[in-house]
Design a protein around this motif. Structure first.
Motif, PDB file in Angstrom:
ATOM      1  N   LYS A 253      67.996  -0.354 -33.346  1.00  0.00           N
ATOM      2  CA  LYS A 253      66.689   0.302 -33.278  1.00  0.00           C
ATOM      3  C   LYS A 253      66.164   0.649 -34.656  1.00  0.00           C
ATOM      4  CE  LYS A 253      67.112   2.225 -28.676  1.00  0.00           C
ATOM      5  NZ  LYS A 253      67.071   3.428 -27.858  1.00  0.00           N
ATOM      6  N   SER A 254      67.052   1.110 -35.556  1.00  0.00           N
ATOM      7  CA  SER A 254      66.594   1.478 -36.893  1.00  0.00           C
ATOM      8  C   SER A 254      66.087   0.258 -37.652  1.00  0.00           C
ATOM      9  CB  SER A 254      67.713   2.159 -37.671  1.00  0.00           C
ATOM     10  OG  SER A 254      68.816   1.295 -37.815  1.00  0.00           O
TER      11      SER A 254
ATOM     12  N   LYS B 172      62.641  -0.505 -36.312  1.00  0.00           N
ATOM     13  CA  LYS B 172      61.643   0.423 -36.846  1.00  0.00           C
ATOM     14  C   LYS B 172      61.251   0.037 -38.260  1.00  0.00           C
ATOM     15  CE  LYS B 172      63.243   4.399 -34.201  1.00  0.00           C
ATOM     16  NZ  LYS B 172      63.853   5.727 -34.288  1.00  0.00           N
ATOM     17  N   LYS B 173      62.233  -0.337 -39.075  1.00  0.00           N
ATOM     18  CA  LYS B 173      61.944  -0.754 -40.446  1.00  0.00           C
ATOM     19  C   LYS B 173      61.116  -2.028 -40.464  1.00  0.00           C
ATOM     20  CE  LYS B 173      66.006   1.387 -42.507  1.00  0.00           C
ATOM     21  NZ  LYS B 173      67.307   1.172 -43.149  1.00  0.00           N
TER      22      LYS B 173
ATOM     23  N   ALA C 159      57.580  -1.063 -39.652  1.00  0.00           N
ATOM     24  CA  ALA C 159      56.946  -0.319 -40.736  1.00  0.00           C
ATOM     25  C   ALA C 159      56.472  -1.244 -41.853  1.00  0.00           C
ATOM     26  CB  ALA C 159      57.908   0.719 -41.286  1.00  0.00           C
TER      27      ALA C 159
ATOM     28  N   ARG D  28      55.571   3.561 -30.378  1.00  0.00           N
ATOM     29  CA  ARG D  28      56.026   3.413 -31.764  1.00  0.00           C
ATOM     30  C   ARG D  28      54.989   2.646 -32.596  1.00  0.00           C
ATOM     31  NH1 ARG D  28      61.044   1.741 -30.492  1.00  0.00           N
ATOM     32  NH2 ARG D  28      61.757   3.880 -30.435  1.00  0.00           N
TER      33      ARG D  28
ATOM     34  N   LEU E   5      52.569   4.069 -35.741  1.00  0.00           N
ATOM     35  CA  LEU E   5      52.494   3.443 -37.062  1.00  0.00           C
ATOM     36  C   LEU E   5      51.062   3.051 -37.418  1.00  0.00           C
ATOM     37  CD1 LEU E   5      55.694   1.227 -37.072  1.00  0.00           C
ATOM     38  CD2 LEU E   5      55.158   3.092 -38.626  1.00  0.00           C
TER      39      LEU E   5
END
Length: 68
Positions: A3-4, A7-8, A11, A56, A60
């Protein structure tokens, strides 16, 4: 992909790429809702993950809009 890492990856995308990602997630959510309505949905947790993915991406998009 964790998941991290996801997310990166989100982003690092541009606002236009985030918009296309949002459109794809919304279409996927619609398809899952139709499967649920016709009782063909096997994995109910997919609805939750898609809904969170939409949130999410929208978060953003709002953050990038506020920065500029």
């Amino acid at each position: 992909m964790k998941k991290s890492e996801a997310k990166k990856a989100l982003a690092g995308k541009s606002p236009a790429e985030l918009k296309t990602e949002l459109d794809a997630l919304l279409k996927e959510q619609f398809g899952l809702r139709m499967q649920k309505a016709t009782q063909q949905l096997a994995d109910h947790s997919k609805l939750k993950s898609v809904r969170r993915g939409i949130a999410r991406v929208r978060t953003l998009m709002h953050q990038k809009a506020a920065q500029s």
